[in-house]
Design an enzyme around this catalytic site. Structure first.
Site, PDB file in Angstrom:
ATOM      1  N   PRO A   2       0.603  -1.383   0.254  1.00 33.86           N
ATOM      2  CA  PRO A   2       0.626  -0.071   0.301  1.00 33.86           C
ATOM      3  C   PRO A   2       0.266   1.167  -0.377  1.00 33.86           C
ATOM      4  O   PRO A   2       1.986   1.227   0.934  1.00 33.86           O
ATOM      5  CB  PRO A   2      -0.743  -0.492   1.521  1.00 33.86           C
ATOM      6  CG  PRO A   2       0.007  -0.832   2.223  1.00 33.86           C
ATOM      7  CD  PRO A   2       0.615  -1.804   1.051  1.00 33.86           C
ATOM      8  N   GLU A   3       0.596   2.172  -0.686  1.00 31.80           N
ATOM      9  CA  GLU A   3       0.998   3.055  -0.765  1.00 31.80           C
ATOM     10  C   GLU A   3       0.413   4.627   0.038  1.00 31.80           C
ATOM     11  O   GLU A   3      -0.681   4.258   0.791  1.00 31.80           O
ATOM     12  CB  GLU A   3       1.328   3.787  -2.515  1.00 31.80           C
ATOM     13  CG  GLU A   3       1.828   2.951  -3.344  1.00 31.80           C
ATOM     14  CD  GLU A   3       2.111   3.078  -4.588  1.00 31.80           C
ATOM     15  OE1 GLU A   3       2.691   4.345  -4.440  1.00 31.80           O
ATOM     16  OE2 GLU A   3       2.893   2.819  -5.007  1.00 31.80           O
TER      17      GLU A   3
END
Length: 293
Positions: A2-3
């Site tokens: 995840p960013e």
């Protein structure tokens, strides 16, 4: 992995439920995730009120009433589920395809009012650590981080100052967490497309000979912020089709202009170029060589 938009989506989903609540019980079902849990972890949590839930880069930070911060990283497959009033909600369900087998429920917090927060992580690449709030900025996880891309500190002048004389390509420069905190592979690729900049171009192109911001730097800042804001509004990205907690399908992956589109025609009006894939520091980059210079 995840960013920033995915982590911010999780934060926004959890914050209304946890902020102001006291941790009435904590169940830790294994001794570690990527790293061992803090000593006396459950004991240090129980009785604490969660003052607020923040995000710094890709970290979630629960500020506790006793003066400590609970810092959480989702790793590759970490996810939080809220169990409240007979309903289950998983904010930011970017990893839906992994599944949520309860055998991977590793941490369960029961809050005042009855809500339960369950942390599930099949691959166990996430982690949780605790540190005094007053010492957070000096902690190894945080002391080297760059500016927040959605904050006022990200300016063309800032990028120019950090990029002056740098031979590294723009992709590697923007992926450096010491420059901009929270940016990752997907959103760097999309931001560079919006700014019309090639990931292969040297970062020093953001500054002129006097060290002042160039037009490229001035285009890049709104491109970064626009991509992130749009992605957050779409609840982040996933590389597979998924349904979010409300049952709606989709996500920012449906708006990708270049990421994972190698061989396809560029979507910029009037361009007609073909998206290419190159590798920078072991990570795939996607761009249009015709309109990204």
């Amino acid at each position: 992995m995840p960013e920033l938009p995915e982590v911010e989506t999780v934060r926004r989903g959890l914050e209304p439920v946890v902020a102001g609540r006291r941790i009435a019980a904590a169940e830790i079902r294994r001794p570690d995730l990527r790293f061992p849990f803090p000593e006396r972890f459950a004991e240090r949590l129980v009785g604490q009120r969660i003052v607020g839930l923040e995000r710094r880069a890709k970290y979630l930070i629960a500020a506790l009433s006793g003066g400590e911060d609970l810092v959480m990283h989702l790793g590759m497959t970490g996810r939080f589920t809220i169990l409240e009033k007979g309903r289950a909600d998983t904010p930011g369900d970017y990893a839906n395809s992994v599944g949520a087998d309860p055998v991977h429920d590793h941490v369960m917090l029961t809050l005042s009012g009855g809500a339960r927060i369950v942390y599930n992580d099949p691959r166990r690449f996430g982690f949780m650590v605790m540190m005094p709030h007053a010492e957070r900025s000096a902690h190894p996880l945080f002391r080297g981080l760059g500016v927040e891309p959605l904050g006022p500190e990200l300016t063309a002048d800032y990028l120019a100052a950090r990029a002056r004389g740098k031979k590294a390509n723009l992709k590697s420069f923007l992926m450096d967490q010491r420059v901009v905190a929270g940016l990752g592979n997907i959103y760097v690729a999309e931001a560079l497309f919006r700014a019309g900049l090639s990931p292969n171009r040297a970062a020093r192109a953001l500054a002129d000979r006097r060290g002042e911001a160039t037009e490229r730097a001035r285009k890049l800042v709104p491109a970064i912020q626009g991509v992130l804001e749009q992605a957050i509004a779409a609840r982040g990205s996933t590389l597979r089709d998924y349904r979010d907690a409300s049952g709606a399908s989709g996500g920012f992956q449906n708006s990708f202009a270049v990421y994972d589109r190698a061989g396809e025609t560029c979507r910029r009006a009037g361009c007609g170029g073909e998206i290419r894939r190159v590798v920078h520091a072991g990570r795939a980059s996607f761009y249009c060589p015709r309109c990204q210079r």
